[in-house]
Design an enzyme around this catalytic site. Structure first.
Site, PDB file in Angstrom:
ATOM      1  N   LEU A   1       0.832  -1.203   0.000  1.00 50.52           N
ATOM      2  CA  LEU A   1       0.000   0.000   0.000  1.00 50.52           C
ATOM      3  C   LEU A   1       0.865   1.251   0.000  1.00 50.52           C
ATOM      4  CD1 LEU A   1      -2.907  -0.860   2.481  1.00 50.52           C
ATOM      5  CD2 LEU A   1      -3.034  -0.684  -0.014  1.00 50.52           C
TER       6      LEU A   1
ATOM      7  N   ASP B   1       0.799  12.708  16.905  1.00 48.29           N
ATOM      8  CA  ASP B   1       0.784  12.995  15.463  1.00 48.29           C
ATOM      9  C   ASP B   1      -0.641  12.910  14.929  1.00 48.29           C
ATOM     10  OD1 ASP B   1       1.943  13.763  13.089  1.00 48.29           O
ATOM     11  OD2 ASP B   1       2.521  11.745  12.494  1.00 48.29           O
TER      12      ASP B   1
END
EC number: 2.7.11.1
Length: 300
Positions: free
Chosen positions: A49, A170
């Site tokens: 991916l 994050d």
């Protein structure tokens, strides 16, 4: 269209003092062989991916029932913060994600394996989902009503992570998956995560465009205050279709990139953004206070 120049984060910090490789004893090599075999028997990998310096993410499924999964291969040479699960030394990323896995709205960890040169983290692959960066890139600004559902889901998950003892560090659009049919969300990528603490932190980790201003001005920050700022940046991305800041100077001056795009926002949305994006961290709301804002209760 979102035009951010830095689409990926640097989830691992360098530590020149740690050796990159070492010799393994016989028992360790046998363990790696067993775990490699167990992984290959349990999961089938279809394709890559994403492929970055910090790891490769594969799409696949569980062989027994074709349950869709993703597998992240984390090179040991890129890991410089270490934790433990069940007495085994693992990257802090795996320890924190494993700890966070029970939180609603966090992509679930299914298994982890150690190999000679890497770790493999296997996670669920939520159906009908894409990340919010892609949503903004394709659709631009979202209507306020669906944004209220999406954003409240994310805030609830961040609050639950804090209670579980995990600071993500994050939170951004690329690290949030959303089911476009149900608007359910899942937080991903714990490469910057650490244990919850009330003490000030100094390690600058995450994505610079989502950094709170104090991270640039003082180099010291507190987890909850910077999480609130990141959530404000994320909410701006959803409502405006653009990231608010692209440089550190824009962040510390609270100067958004394209203020003309904000004119279509409702007064309550503007007020919430102004509270989340406060230059003074002490003036930002607590995480648990965000969802009390009137914006969440008024629908078109």
């Amino acid at each position: 269209m979102n035009n951010r120049n830095t689409p990926s984060d640097e989830g691992y910090q360098s530590d020149p003092g740690r050796p990159k490789t070492r010799d393994f004893n016989t028992e360790e090599l046998k363990l790696f062989a067993r775990e490699n075999k167990a992984f290959r028997e349990k999961y089938f990998i279809e394709e890559v991916l994403t492929n970055s310096a910090n790891g490769v993410i594969y799409k696949g499924y569980r062989a027994s029932d074709h349950y869709e999964v993703v597998a992240k291969q984390i090179p040991k040479s890129k890991v410089f913060e270490w934790g433990a699960i069940g007495g085994r030394v693992v990257p802090t990323e795996i320890e924190m994600h494993y700890k966070a896995s029970a939180v609603e709205g966090v992509v679930e960890v299914l298994d982890w394996y150690e190999r000679k040169t890497s770790f493999v983290l296997v996670m669920q692959r939520p159906s009908n989902s894409c990340d919010l960066f892609d949503v903004s890139s394709k659709l631009g600004a979202l209507d306020e009503d669906p944004t209220k559902i999406i954003f409240s889901n994310i805030v609830n998950s961040v609050i639950a992570l804090d209670k579980a003892g995990v600071v993500h560090r994050d939170i951004k659009d690329e690290n949030i998956l959303v089911n476009l049919e149900t608007l359910e969300t899942n937080i991903i990528d714990f490469g910057c995560a650490t244990k919850t603490t009330d003490a000030a932190m100094t390690q600058l980790t995450g994505t610079p465009e989502f950094f709170a201003p104090e991270m640039y001005t003082t180099g010291s920050y507190k987890a909850e205050e910077t999480a609130v700022w990141s959530l404000g940046t994320l909410l701006y991305c959803l409502l405006v279709g653009q990231i608010p800041f692209q440089t550190d100077s824009q962040i510390v001056r609270l100067q958004t990139c394209q203020p003309e795009l904000e004119k279509n926002l409702g007064d309550e949305a503007k007020d919430l953004l102004s509270r989340l994006l406060q230059l003074n961290p002490a003036r930002r709301p607590k995480l648990k206070e965000i969802l009390d804002h009137p914006w969440f209760f008024n629908y078109a």
